[in-house]
Design a protein around this motif. Structure first.
Motif, PDB file in Angstrom:
ATOM      1  N   LYS A 458      24.238 -30.052 -54.307  1.00  0.00           N
ATOM      2  CA  LYS A 458      23.207 -30.494 -53.355  1.00  0.00           C
ATOM      3  C   LYS A 458      23.829 -30.823 -51.999  1.00  0.00           C
ATOM      4  O   LYS A 458      23.279 -30.478 -50.953  1.00  0.00           O
ATOM      5  N   ARG A 459      24.979 -31.525 -52.050  1.00  0.00           N
ATOM      6  CA  ARG A 459      25.635 -31.902 -50.805  1.00  0.00           C
ATOM      7  C   ARG A 459      26.143 -30.671 -50.047  1.00  0.00           C
ATOM      8  O   ARG A 459      26.106 -30.627 -48.814  1.00  0.00           O
ATOM      9  N   LYS A 460      26.598 -29.644 -50.759  1.00  0.00           N
ATOM     10  CA  LYS A 460      27.054 -28.400 -50.118  1.00  0.00           C
ATOM     11  C   LYS A 460      25.891 -27.699 -49.419  1.00  0.00           C
ATOM     12  O   LYS A 460      26.020 -27.211 -48.297  1.00  0.00           O
ATOM     13  N   ILE A 461      24.740 -27.631 -50.108  1.00  0.00           N
ATOM     14  CA  ILE A 461      23.552 -26.989 -49.531  1.00  0.00           C
ATOM     15  C   ILE A 461      23.107 -27.715 -48.271  1.00  0.00           C
ATOM     16  O   ILE A 461      22.802 -27.103 -47.241  1.00  0.00           O
ATOM     17  N   LEU A 462      23.075 -29.063 -48.354  1.00  0.00           N
ATOM     18  CA  LEU A 462      22.691 -29.863 -47.191  1.00  0.00           C
ATOM     19  C   LEU A 462      23.667 -29.664 -46.026  1.00  0.00           C
ATOM     20  O   LEU A 462      23.262 -29.570 -44.866  1.00  0.00           O
ATOM     21  N   ALA A 463      24.960 -29.586 -46.365  1.00  0.00           N
ATOM     22  CA  ALA A 463      25.981 -29.375 -45.329  1.00  0.00           C
ATOM     23  C   ALA A 463      25.794 -28.021 -44.651  1.00  0.00           C
ATOM     24  O   ALA A 463      25.934 -27.886 -43.430  1.00  0.00           O
ATOM     25  N   ARG A 464      25.464 -26.965 -45.440  1.00  0.00           N
ATOM     26  CA  ARG A 464      25.235 -25.627 -44.875  1.00  0.00           C
ATOM     27  C   ARG A 464      24.032 -25.642 -43.951  1.00  0.00           C
ATOM     28  O   ARG A 464      24.053 -25.061 -42.861  1.00  0.00           O
ATOM     29  N   LYS A 465      22.933 -26.280 -44.405  1.00  0.00           N
ATOM     30  CA  LYS A 465      21.720 -26.352 -43.584  1.00  0.00           C
ATOM     31  C   LYS A 465      21.999 -27.067 -42.264  1.00  0.00           C
ATOM     32  O   LYS A 465      21.546 -26.656 -41.200  1.00  0.00           O
ATOM     33  N   SER A 467      24.883 -27.296 -40.797  1.00  0.00           N
ATOM     34  CA  SER A 467      25.752 -26.423 -39.998  1.00  0.00           C
ATOM     35  C   SER A 467      24.947 -25.352 -39.277  1.00  0.00           C
ATOM     36  O   SER A 467      25.155 -25.064 -38.096  1.00  0.00           O
ATOM     37  N   LYS A 468      23.975 -24.763 -40.011  1.00  0.00           N
ATOM     38  CA  LYS A 468      23.117 -23.717 -39.417  1.00  0.00           C
ATOM     39  C   LYS A 468      22.273 -24.300 -38.285  1.00  0.00           C
ATOM     40  O   LYS A 468      22.114 -23.692 -37.236  1.00  0.00           O
ATOM     41  N   ARG A 469      21.720 -25.502 -38.536  1.00  0.00           N
ATOM     42  CA  ARG A 469      20.890 -26.150 -37.532  1.00  0.00           C
ATOM     43  C   ARG A 469      21.692 -26.408 -36.262  1.00  0.00           C
ATOM     44  O   ARG A 469      21.245 -26.188 -35.157  1.00  0.00           O
ATOM     45  N   SER A 470      22.917 -26.848 -36.464  1.00  0.00           N
ATOM     46  CA  SER A 470      23.802 -27.121 -35.338  1.00  0.00           C
ATOM     47  C   SER A 470      24.117 -25.853 -34.559  1.00  0.00           C
ATOM     48  O   SER A 470      24.142 -25.839 -33.332  1.00  0.00           O
ATOM     49  N   ALA A 471      24.330 -24.752 -35.314  1.00  0.00           N
ATOM     50  CA  ALA A 471      24.624 -23.464 -34.671  1.00  0.00           C
ATOM     51  C   ALA A 471      23.435 -22.989 -33.849  1.00  0.00           C
ATOM     52  O   ALA A 471      23.586 -22.471 -32.732  1.00  0.00           O
ATOM     53  N   VAL A 472      22.223 -23.140 -34.380  1.00  0.00           N
ATOM     54  CA  VAL A 472      20.997 -22.744 -33.676  1.00  0.00           C
ATOM     55  C   VAL A 472      20.847 -23.537 -32.389  1.00  0.00           C
ATOM     56  O   VAL A 472      20.551 -23.001 -31.319  1.00  0.00           O
ATOM     57  N   GLU A 473      21.068 -24.874 -32.515  1.00  0.00           N
ATOM     58  CA  GLU A 473      20.926 -25.731 -31.335  1.00  0.00           C
ATOM     59  C   GLU A 473      21.934 -25.351 -30.257  1.00  0.00           C
ATOM     60  O   GLU A 473      21.609 -25.289 -29.070  1.00  0.00           O
TER      61      GLU A 473
END
Length: 515
Positions: A458-465, A467-473
């Motif tokens: 769960k923590r890995k999935i949250l970390a990926r999300k 990371s993606k959000r940060s990349a988009v921003e």
């Protein structure tokens, strides 16, 4: 009476029932042998831990001493050649760790002096038999009519309580038992009240209490004399043991496991509950019920060791009931311990663990009903019934008691008040210990949950999300900067950003490649 010296100031009164755990942290090879560095911990506090160093030969010596228990303990075998190989040492370390786990989780072995001395030599280095002999010898200087026949070595489970077979000089055929015990961590009575109450015990007359012939005490210990019973205790009957044999030999590994007859269970259970109710009504704290503290006199059970609570000694089953916050009074402790005793009478052995999820077939469902009310998950979670309530249950309500002896135990009002305060202090320490164990268990569960495979995913999935959000921003931020720079650099006549034929600047195309 010149009997026993006062304990030194600052003496630590350990609770010997607090479990010790042991983990091998490392090994180190010397010239001809390997040493194992072991972390030992008392109870739940990591701060209350220490290191010991042991060789395989130390384990072997301990194991040989424990053979009296008749158990097959998993000590790794000896090896003369190749015992310094790295792989062999690693494998042996695993085996020794397993051995430590077995002896520290066995209720009887973990409380025995041999194991305590192996794991905690600083606190258990004294020779308690020698200390007891010295104290008893001092007692006989002022009481010459008594004489020691022989020490009854290790017949009990307590490290700091010793027994001697006695006789009266002018009655050489009559045998008595002298017990000597040091103070425990729950001694809250003043020295004066403590000595008065100990000396009051011979005046206690009850059909289901074993008579004390003589009792005396000082500031540091107590000495009591009772008639020796050749038949032994209720536990000796259940395990078909010889009373004079060591505790480990008698009860660790019985040759034949067989419970008592239903009528015996009903009669003995009723008698024991009657005396518990009597003590509870008197306000006398007990808290030490187990099958070895019930003497058998024909078909009559008689309770032993009323002095234990006065001495402040911890209960045999303390490591069990300290896990349950609803078992927080000495009355509820007695009832829970009665459940243990009833289980032993019924099945010929103690329960594998407590609480008990399901009970094996019993001689009567009425037995199971009482066991469920004292040992089940629900009972341990919600609390114990009273001794009076158990007496009303079908298993005991129809038992006829034939004794005509009238109970007598007069406790002066002042001493009753001292007992009440001491009882409250004992219960307070128990409650505080239960609270700490409960908090520790919650913390351990939270850490275990946090470290579980599912949680890690769960923590890995949250970390990926994230990371993606940060990349988009970041990407949107770069786009905005690029647009602003083009708008400020371009001429007013042309519109390159909206034209399909407009060229794409190479610098920004690389930056936005991930997008």
């Amino acid at each position: 009476m010149a009997f026993m010296e006062k304990p030194p100031a600052g003496k630590v009164l350990l609770d010997d029932t607090v479990p010790l755990t042991a983990a091998i942290e490392a090994s180190q090879s010397l010239q001809s042998h390997t040493e194992y560095i072991i972390r030992v911990q008392r109870g739940i506090s990591v701060e209350n831990s220490w290191q010991i160093v042991r060789r395989y030969s130390d384990f072997d010596l301990l194991n040989n001493s424990l053979q009296i228990a008749g158990l097959s303990l998993p000590l790794p075998p000896k090896k003369l050649i190749g015992n310094m190989d790295r792989e062999f040492i690693a494998e042996r370390q695993k085996g020794l760790q397993n051995y430590l786990s077995v002896i520290t989780t066995n209720h009887i072995l973990s409380n025995c002096e041999l194991v305590k001395k192996f794991l905690d030599p600083n606190n258990y280095s004294a020779n308690y038999t020698e200390i007891a002999l010295q104290q008893v010898s001092m007692f006989f200087r002022s009481e010459p009519k008594w004489e020691v026949v022989e020490p009854l070595k290790d017949i009990g489970w307590r490290i700091r309580k010793k027994y001697f077979l006695m006789k009266i000089k002018n009655q050489p055929k009559e045998r008595l038992v002298l017990s000597w015990a040091d103070l425990g961590p729950d001694k809250y009575l003043s020295d004066k009240d403590f000595q008065c109450l100990i000396k009051l015990l011979p005046s206690c007359l009850h059909p289901y209490i074993y008579r004390v012939t003589f009792a005396t005490a000082n500031e540091s210990s107590a000495l009591l004399i009772r008639t020796f019973n050749e038949k032994g205790t209720l536990k000796d009957l259940i395990y078909k043991a010889k009373p004079k044999d060591p505790f480990l030999k008698k009860y660790c590994n019985p040759k034949k496991i067989q419970g008592l007859e239903l009528q015996q269970i009903k009669t003995y259970g009723r008698q024991i509950l009657e005396v518990l109710k009597f003590l509870h009504d008197k306000g006398f704290p007990y808290g030490h019920l187990h099958a070895s503290n019930v003497m058998l006199d024909g078909d009559t059970c008689r309770l032993l060791d009323l002095e234990n609570s006065l001495l402040g000694l911890p209960s045999f089953y303390r490591s069990y009931f300290s896990q349950f916050r609803k078992i927080n009074t000495l009355e509820s402790v007695d009832v829970h311990c009665f459940g243990h005793l009833l289980y032993e009478m019924t099945y010929g052995r103690p329960p594998d663990s407590v609480p008990v999820d399901s009970f094996p077939p019993a001689p009567s469902m009425a037995v199971v009903a009482v066991l469920e009310s004292t040992l089940s998950c629900e009972a341990c979670k919600n609390g114990m019934p009273s001794a009076s309530r158990l007496l009303q249950m079908p298993l005991f309500s129809d038992v006829l008691l034939t004794t005509s002896e009238k109970p007598q135990f007069k406790i002066p009002t002042k001493l009753k008040e001292a007992l009440r305060i001491a009882k409250e202090c004992i219960e307070k320490r128990l409650t505080e210990e239960q609270k700490q164990i409960h908090q520790h268990r919650r913390l351990t569960r939270a850490q275990s949950h946090h470290g579980s495979e599912e949680e890690r995913k769960k923590r890995k999935i949250l970390a990926r999300k994230k990371s993606k959000r940060s990349a988009v921003e970041n990407s949107e931020e770069h786009s905005a900067k690029y647009n602003n720079s083009n708008n400020s650099a371009g001429s007013g006549a042309s519109s390159p950003l909206t034209s399909p034929a407009s060229p794409t600047p190479p610098s920004t195309s690389v930056e936005h490649a991930p997008f």
